[in-house]
Scaffold this motif. Structure first.
Motif, PDB file in Angstrom:
ATOM      1  N   LEU A 226      10.676  14.360  -4.300  1.00 13.07           N
ATOM      2  CA  LEU A 226      10.601  13.262  -5.049  1.00 13.07           C
ATOM      3  C   LEU A 226       9.643  13.944  -5.341  1.00 13.07           C
ATOM      4  O   LEU A 226       9.017  14.977  -5.481  1.00 13.07           O
ATOM      5  N   ALA A 227       8.611  13.532  -7.073  1.00 10.48           N
ATOM      6  CA  ALA A 227       8.492  14.379  -7.712  1.00 10.48           C
ATOM      7  C   ALA A 227       7.507  13.267  -8.522  1.00 10.48           C
ATOM      8  O   ALA A 227       7.663  12.270  -9.010  1.00 10.48           O
ATOM      9  N   ALA A 228       5.648  13.651  -8.434  1.00 14.64           N
ATOM     10  CA  ALA A 228       4.856  12.735  -8.952  1.00 14.64           C
ATOM     11  C   ALA A 228       4.523  13.286 -10.229  1.00 14.64           C
ATOM     12  O   ALA A 228       3.973  14.660 -10.171  1.00 14.64           O
ATOM     13  N   PHE A 229       4.216  12.339 -10.952  1.00 18.77           N
ATOM     14  CA  PHE A 229       3.809  12.390 -12.263  1.00 18.77           C
ATOM     15  C   PHE A 229       3.124  11.981 -12.499  1.00 18.77           C
ATOM     16  O   PHE A 229       2.516  10.526 -12.128  1.00 18.77           O
ATOM     17  N   PRO A 230       2.276  12.311 -13.934  1.00 18.87           N
ATOM     18  CA  PRO A 230       0.701  11.644 -14.523  1.00 18.87           C
ATOM     19  C   PRO A 230       1.403  10.536 -14.549  1.00 18.87           C
ATOM     20  O   PRO A 230      -0.240   9.233 -14.643  1.00 18.87           O
ATOM     21  N   ASN A 231       2.039   9.348 -15.488  1.00 20.46           N
ATOM     22  CA  ASN A 231       2.322   8.603 -15.851  1.00 20.46           C
ATOM     23  C   ASN A 231       4.473   8.289 -15.918  1.00 20.46           C
ATOM     24  O   ASN A 231       5.168   9.217 -16.014  1.00 20.46           O
ATOM     25  N   ILE A 232       4.255   7.399 -16.308  1.00 20.07           N
ATOM     26  CA  ILE A 232       6.005   6.979 -16.738  1.00 20.07           C
ATOM     27  C   ILE A 232       6.546   7.518 -17.705  1.00 20.07           C
ATOM     28  O   ILE A 232       7.634   7.801 -17.418  1.00 20.07           O
ATOM     29  N   GLN A 257       2.758   2.867 -11.401  1.00 23.52           N
ATOM     30  CA  GLN A 257       1.800   3.069  -9.882  1.00 23.52           C
ATOM     31  C   GLN A 257       1.587   1.873  -9.525  1.00 23.52           C
ATOM     32  O   GLN A 257       1.003   2.271  -7.439  1.00 23.52           O
ATOM     33  N   LEU A 258       1.433   0.900  -9.966  1.00 21.11           N
ATOM     34  CA  LEU A 258       1.484  -0.901  -8.701  1.00 21.11           C
ATOM     35  C   LEU A 258       2.050  -0.290  -7.629  1.00 21.11           C
ATOM     36  O   LEU A 258       1.781  -0.529  -6.459  1.00 21.11           O
ATOM     37  N   THR A 259       3.894  -0.725  -7.908  1.00 22.41           N
ATOM     38  CA  THR A 259       4.522   0.058  -6.696  1.00 22.41           C
ATOM     39  C   THR A 259       4.180   0.896  -5.871  1.00 22.41           C
ATOM     40  O   THR A 259       3.733   0.302  -4.904  1.00 22.41           O
ATOM     41  N   ILE A 260       3.493   1.985  -6.034  1.00 19.80           N
ATOM     42  CA  ILE A 260       3.273   3.157  -5.393  1.00 19.80           C
ATOM     43  C   ILE A 260       2.133   2.652  -4.901  1.00 19.80           C
ATOM     44  O   ILE A 260       2.656   2.263  -3.013  1.00 19.80           O
ATOM     45  N   LYS A 261       1.327   2.152  -5.307  1.00 21.64           N
ATOM     46  CA  LYS A 261       0.232   1.687  -4.405  1.00 21.64           C
ATOM     47  C   LYS A 261       0.480   0.773  -3.692  1.00 21.64           C
ATOM     48  O   LYS A 261       0.518   0.821  -1.825  1.00 21.64           O
ATOM     49  N   ALA A 262       1.280  -0.024  -3.691  1.00 24.09           N
ATOM     50  CA  ALA A 262       1.470  -1.725  -2.789  1.00 24.09           C
ATOM     51  C   ALA A 262       2.649  -1.038  -1.292  1.00 24.09           C
ATOM     52  O   ALA A 262       2.511  -1.675  -0.344  1.00 24.09           O
ATOM     53  N   VAL A 263       3.127  -0.182  -2.091  1.00 28.37           N
ATOM     54  CA  VAL A 263       4.270   0.503  -0.601  1.00 28.37           C
ATOM     55  C   VAL A 263       3.299   0.944   0.350  1.00 28.37           C
ATOM     56  O   VAL A 263       3.732   1.047   1.181  1.00 28.37           O
ATOM     57  N   GLU A 264       2.563   2.129   0.463  1.00 28.79           N
ATOM     58  CA  GLU A 264       1.918   3.067   0.686  1.00 28.79           C
ATOM     59  C   GLU A 264       1.162   2.330   0.995  1.00 28.79           C
ATOM     60  O   GLU A 264       0.653   2.719   2.661  1.00 28.79           O
ATOM     61  N   ASP A 265       0.211   1.068   0.760  1.00 30.21           N
ATOM     62  CA  ASP A 265      -0.499   0.252   1.589  1.00 30.21           C
ATOM     63  C   ASP A 265       0.747  -0.302   2.636  1.00 30.21           C
ATOM     64  O   ASP A 265      -0.021  -0.677   3.460  1.00 30.21           O
ATOM     65  N   ALA A 266       1.500  -0.607   2.297  1.00 29.46           N
ATOM     66  CA  ALA A 266       2.452  -1.507   3.429  1.00 29.46           C
ATOM     67  C   ALA A 266       3.183  -0.846   4.013  1.00 29.46           C
ATOM     68  O   ALA A 266       3.262  -0.941   5.435  1.00 29.46           O
ATOM     69  N   PHE A 267       4.121   0.387   4.073  1.00 33.08           N
ATOM     70  CA  PHE A 267       4.900   1.156   4.505  1.00 33.08           C
ATOM     71  C   PHE A 267       4.741   2.666   4.998  1.00 33.08           C
ATOM     72  O   PHE A 267       4.816   3.481   5.570  1.00 33.08           O
ATOM     73  N   HIS A 268       3.463   2.887   4.499  1.00 34.52           N
ATOM     74  CA  HIS A 268       2.764   5.112   4.360  1.00 34.52           C
ATOM     75  C   HIS A 268       4.221   5.511   4.043  1.00 34.52           C
ATOM     76  O   HIS A 268       4.228   5.923   5.931  1.00 34.52           O
ATOM     77  N   VAL A 278       6.187   8.095  -9.475  1.00 29.05           N
ATOM     78  CA  VAL A 278       7.274   8.784  -8.916  1.00 29.05           C
ATOM     79  C   VAL A 278       8.151   8.566  -9.063  1.00 29.05           C
ATOM     80  O   VAL A 278       8.863   7.801  -9.364  1.00 29.05           O
ATOM     81  N   LEU A 279       9.020  10.301  -9.495  1.00 28.11           N
ATOM     82  CA  LEU A 279      10.637  10.018  -9.532  1.00 28.11           C
ATOM     83  C   LEU A 279      11.141  10.231  -7.923  1.00 28.11           C
ATOM     84  O   LEU A 279      10.888  11.365  -7.431  1.00 28.11           O
ATOM     85  N   LEU A 280      12.250   9.389  -7.421  1.00 26.65           N
ATOM     86  CA  LEU A 280      12.895  10.278  -6.738  1.00 26.65           C
ATOM     87  C   LEU A 280      14.735   9.990  -7.451  1.00 26.65           C
ATOM     88  O   LEU A 280      15.243   9.369  -7.422  1.00 26.65           O
ATOM     89  N   VAL A 281      14.936  11.609  -6.706  1.00 26.61           N
ATOM     90  CA  VAL A 281      16.037  12.395  -6.733  1.00 26.61           C
ATOM     91  C   VAL A 281      17.183  12.745  -6.064  1.00 26.61           C
ATOM     92  O   VAL A 281      16.725  12.794  -4.985  1.00 26.61           O
ATOM     93  N   GLU A 282      18.135  11.335  -5.731  1.00 26.36           N
ATOM     94  CA  GLU A 282      18.975  12.431  -4.750  1.00 26.36           C
ATOM     95  C   GLU A 282      20.101  12.822  -5.629  1.00 26.36           C
ATOM     96  O   GLU A 282      20.853  12.504  -6.438  1.00 26.36           O
ATOM     97  N   LEU A 283      20.709  14.932  -4.741  1.00 24.96           N
ATOM     98  CA  LEU A 283      21.578  14.610  -5.339  1.00 24.96           C
ATOM     99  C   LEU A 283      22.713  15.493  -4.302  1.00 24.96           C
ATOM    100  O   LEU A 283      21.827  15.632  -2.942  1.00 24.96           O
TER     101      LEU A 283
END
Lengths: 486, 431
Positions: A226-232, A257-268, A278-283
């Motif tokens: 997972l990589a956290a970026f300042p913006n899209i 950002q909107l999604t990250i906040k909603a997800v964090e509030d709901a699922f931690h 946030v970028l999620l990369v699976e190799l």
């Protein structure tokens, strides 16, 4: 023939527990997972739940005999109104046909009935060292038959391709009731590739009664970071850099950002709340390649502005990182009573510009839009948040989403990346295709279903007349050739 | 349809001459037949209009790319016009960062591959004669290569198509994005349909990063069943070779200068990883193997290109080539059976163990070859005659036993080509 007689004929075929025609029983078949506000309710005359391919064939023959429309249906998780009975008729529900009939690891295929749930297939295959690669977000509920109908995608399409790449053959009941097998376990079956044509045809060309799927070997190694970026924008550039470096991750997903906040509030899920994207990369793949590529991806993310890169060390950590992505739609309930999920695709290089346009439209239409999408292949899912109780809001949502679609098509994209056209988007088809293109598609449909009884009023737009178009074209050609057109 | 146009053949010929430069018809023979006229239109619109003219005049067209695979298909019922699409060879769209490309049908594989290679990308296709083979030809014939095991075939990578139809229109399907479920899959309708439903003008593909390195591991075995068993072991392992073939002794000698049965496994990826992969592959079947050879990057390319020469459709004078589809687990048995039956008449036998195809070439007099085809067409899941003398093909359906769904295919032909002007009689069931 009257309704009662048809009912009794249907009961003869599938038994009395397989025929529903009571309005209350039919209620659940009046809609699918598409938004009712936009797609409405459409009550079929009957819902029929066959258990065998022979029964499906008999039901279709009966429908054909009396000119009754037939609508195939799986779990009803479709998001484009593809399973709605717009002209009434018989909805053929395949959920009782849910057996895995054969698994052949050596030769790399399995034969399953269309009602098998996507995730259940993969769960059955995993202990044997295999999986079924297409993994739509609804994979806990959606059926393989539905996946075939919609050529469904999912996060792992980037590397593994969409459903059509994983279907080797189909047993299908055609609109005249004939049952045929297409394709097979080995490639290059002679003749027209009917399997390829049927996948993604949204139940308008036939009903699938058995599916021969390709088994994919479980990779030796998997890594998720997972990589956290300042913006899209910066996250989009990192995405391009990863691809340009010659790597093909199994999945490359982005959340705003909107999604990250909603997800964090709901699922931690542990996502950094302050991240703009946030970028999620699976190799996955061979151990040595995965290890090497994980470091390269991490480095590229940092180079493009990621201030945090986290690599999961265990399966539990990997699952936790994925939890947020997979739960994102569910978390939207925290933000607004309703959301409209747009499914569209742009060339990946157009992602930053498209996201800027989505942001502009969000302001212009005074609607919040959350974004969670398959960045690796440019498949966007703007979630337009709204409250259907508020006067005028539904109309605004429609206008806004139409603008998004229009922009994406103009950018070289298309109307749908994985949900299909169905009823919901059929009239947008003219944004992408010319009359000639659509007439060729109509010709394909007519070759299978000359009476237009199969899942009518889906995929192709209303009100275009191929006969008239053909006549005009012939006149024009005759004129050019200096001939009289008779 | 509300009206028709009918055109006298003489007038039609005049119109056609306006639509494309005339070429020497003798260069466009198909199964011994020569067209009345050969032309090479320079725009997609001209191809479409030429088809409309032919449809109005009832002239039968054979679309023409590199001409390399004209051995595939039934004997033409009639042949009036050769439509050479090689003038349409542009790359109309290429965005390396999107991993997508749109290419016109007449472009050669060599030229397409070098364009992609300049950006570190590729389409995982092979051709014995890449200068000549065109992308349109590959799409129309659907002929693949063993690398499909690792990467999928062109069928899996095609994301958009433009075809010219006999009614004079250009129709598109798909697009230029890798995920697209907007409308019917017109790409797969035309893929492998031998240009019987439309003339392919352009195809769009998703492309792949080119591997940094590639090696081929060659392992030799005394018996066919040992090589097939080893192939199956590798096929079901997690070691991820991108192609797996077994070569019968005469081919192994010719292509790799090795005696006996040879299993070839192709490995692609980052340099160091490929090296280790080769070692792990070798170790996993070591006990059964006699000797082993590793081909470097350059030799790997040459080797697989020559393998492809054993798989392509081609006209023959005294040989017969058949592609048999059979489950990978049964290929060894099939090979042994073919070896027993044909002995010294067996000129070539290649098993694509990754996918489940056997390519067999046998030699003989026409009367024997006819009998051989009669036997071979009954084997496996399906069998297709890829090359034979004309007298052997006469009266035969080279597509072998018919799959189910022929009535649908017939209706598709009636819809898209009601006058039967495209490749008349050459496709399955003599459509």
């Amino acid at each position: 023939m009257d309704r009662a007689t048809i009912r009794s004929r249907l009961v003869e075929i599938v038994g009395s527990d397989g025929v529903l025609d009571d309005p209350e029983e039919l209620l659940v078949y009046e809609y699918d997972a598409s938004d009712e506000v936009f797609a409405g309710h459409h009550r079929p005359d009957f819902a029929v739940l066959p258990r065998t391919a022979e029964q499906v064939s008999a039901v279709v023959r009966l429908a054909n005999e009396f000119g009754i429309p037939v609508v195939p249906r799986g779990a009803g998780t479709g998001l484009a109104g593809g399973a709605l009975a717009l002209r009434g008729g018989i909805v053929v529900v395949v959920t009782r046909m849910n057996r895995i009939l054969e698994v052949n690891e050596q030769d790399g295929y399995a034969i399953v009935e269309p009602g098998v749930i996507n995730l259940e297939l993969t769960q059955a295959l995993q202990p044997r060292g295999y999986f079924f690669a297409p993994d739509p977000a609804s994979q806990r509920a959606c059926t393989i038959g539905g996946n075939v109908g919609n050529n469904s995608g999912g996060p792992h399409c980037l590397k593994y391709g969409v459903t059509t790449n994983h279907i080797l053959g189909l047993e299908v009941v055609l609109p005249d009731g004939e049952r045929i097998w297409t394709g097979g376990p080995v490639p290059e079956t002679p003749g027209v590739d009917l399997t390829g044509v049927l996948v993604g045809s949204e139940g308008t060309l036939g009903i699938v009664t058995k599916v021969m799927v390709r088994l994919t070997r479980l990779p030796e190694a998997v890594s998720v970071l997972l990589a956290a970026f300042p913006n899209i924008e910066s996250a989009s550039h990192a995405t391009s850099a990863i691809i340009a470096a010659g790597m093909l991750p199994a999945a490359l997903e982005m959340m705003d950002q909107l999604t990250i906040k909603a997800v964090e509030d709901a699922f931690h899920a542990g996502y950094p709340r302050e991240a703009g994207a946030v970028l999620l990369v699976e190799l996955d793949g061979l151990q040595e390649i995965v290890a090497e590529n994980t470091s390269r991806v991490a480095e590229l993310c940092r180079q493009h502005g990621a201030w945090e890169v986290r690599v999961a060390r265990t399966k539990e950590e990997r699952d936790l990182l994925w939890l947020g992505r997979k739960s994102a739609f569910g978390a939207m309930g925290r933000l607004a009573p309703n959301y409209y999920l747009v499914d569209t695709t742009v060339p990946r290089t157009k992602l930053p510009a498209t996201m800027r346009r989505v942001e502009e439209l969000s302001r212009e239409y005074r609607l919040s839009i959350a974004n969670v999408f398959h960045a690796g292949d440019g498949n966007l899912h703007p979630l337009v948040l709204f409250d259907r109780q508020r006067p005028g809001e539904v109309e605004r949502v429609l206008e806004c989403t139409t603008e998004i679609l229009r922009y994406c098509v103009d950018a070289g994209g298309t109307l749908s990346g994985e949900h299909g056209i169905g009823f919901e988007k059929r009239d947008y088809m003219t944004l992408v295709f010319t009359t000639e293109d659509l007439c060729a598609m109509a010709g394909l449909k007519r070759s299978f279903d000359p009476r237009e009884l199969f899942n009518p009023e889906k995929v192709l737009p209303t009100g275009f007349r191929c006969g008239e178009v053909a006549a005009l074209r012939q006149q024009a050609i005759a004129q050019r050739l200096g001939l009289e057109y008779v | 349809m509300t009206g028709t146009t009918r055109l006298a053949p003489g007038v039609a010929m005049e119109r056609l001459a306006e639509l494309g430069a005339p070429h020497d018809p003798r260069a466009y023979r198909v199964d011994g037949l020569e067209p009345l006229v050969a032309l090479a239109p320079e725009t997609p619109e001209a191809v479409a209009e030429a088809l409309a003219v032919c449809a109005a005049a009832g002239l039968v067209v054979i679309p023409w790319g590199g001409g390399r695979q004209m051995g595939l298909g039934n004997l033409p019922e009639r042949y009036d016009v050769a439509l050479d699409v090689r003038s349409l060879s542009a790359i109309t769209h290429y965005e390396p960062d999107d991993l997508t490309i749109a290419v016109q049908a007449g472009r050669s594989i060599a030229s397409l591959s070098s364009e992609l290679a300049a950006h570190g990308q590729m389409l995982p296709i092979e051709a014995a004669d890449p200068e000549r083979v065109t992308i349109g030809g590959l799409v129309a014939t659907g002929i693949g290569c063993p690398r499909r095991f690792g990467y999928g075939s062109l069928r899996d990578l095609i994301i958009g198509i433009t075809v010219a139809l006999p009614d004079g229109t250009l129709a598109r399907g798909g697009g230029i994005v890798v995920k697209n479920v907007s409308g019917y899959d017109m790409m797969r309708l035309h893929f492998g349909a031998l240009g019987s439903l439309g003339v392919i003008i352009q195809a769009n593909f998703k492309v792949l990063p080119a591997p940094e390195a590639q090696r081929t591991l060659l392992l030799s075995f005394r018996e066919s069943d040992q090589s097939a068993a080893a192939a199956l072991t590798l096929r079901t392992s997690q070691l991820a070779p991108t192609a797996l073939v077994v070569l019968a002794p005469p081919v192994a000698k010719r292509l790799a200068d090795l005696e006996r049965w040879v299993l070839a496994a192709r490995c692609e990826g980052p340099e160091g990883a490929v090296e280790r992969q080769v070692e792990r592959l070798r170790a996993s079947v070591e006990t059964a193997s006699g000797e082993s050879v590793v081909l470097d990057d350059r030799k790997t390319l040459a080797f697989w290109s020559s393998v492809q020469g054993e798989l392509e459709a081609t006209p023959f004078d005294r040989e017969l080539r058949v592609r048999i589809g059979e489950l990978p687990s049964r290929l060894g048995e099939l090979a042994a059976q073919l070896e027993r039956r044909y002995g010294s008449a067996l000129r070539s036998l290649v098993l694509d163990s990754g996918s489940g195809l056997a390519y067999v070439t046998v030699s003989g007099e026409p009367v024997e070859l006819r009998a051989f085809w009669g036997e071979l067409r009954e084997l496996g899941r399906h069998a297709t005659l890829l090359g034979a003398p004309i007298e052997v093909k006469a009266g035969e359906d080279v597509f072998g036993r018919h799959p189910e769904g022929i009535p649908v295919m017939r209706r598709l032909k009636e819809t898209f080509d009601p006058e039967r002007i495209l490749n008349r009689g050459r496709f399955i069931a003599h459509l």
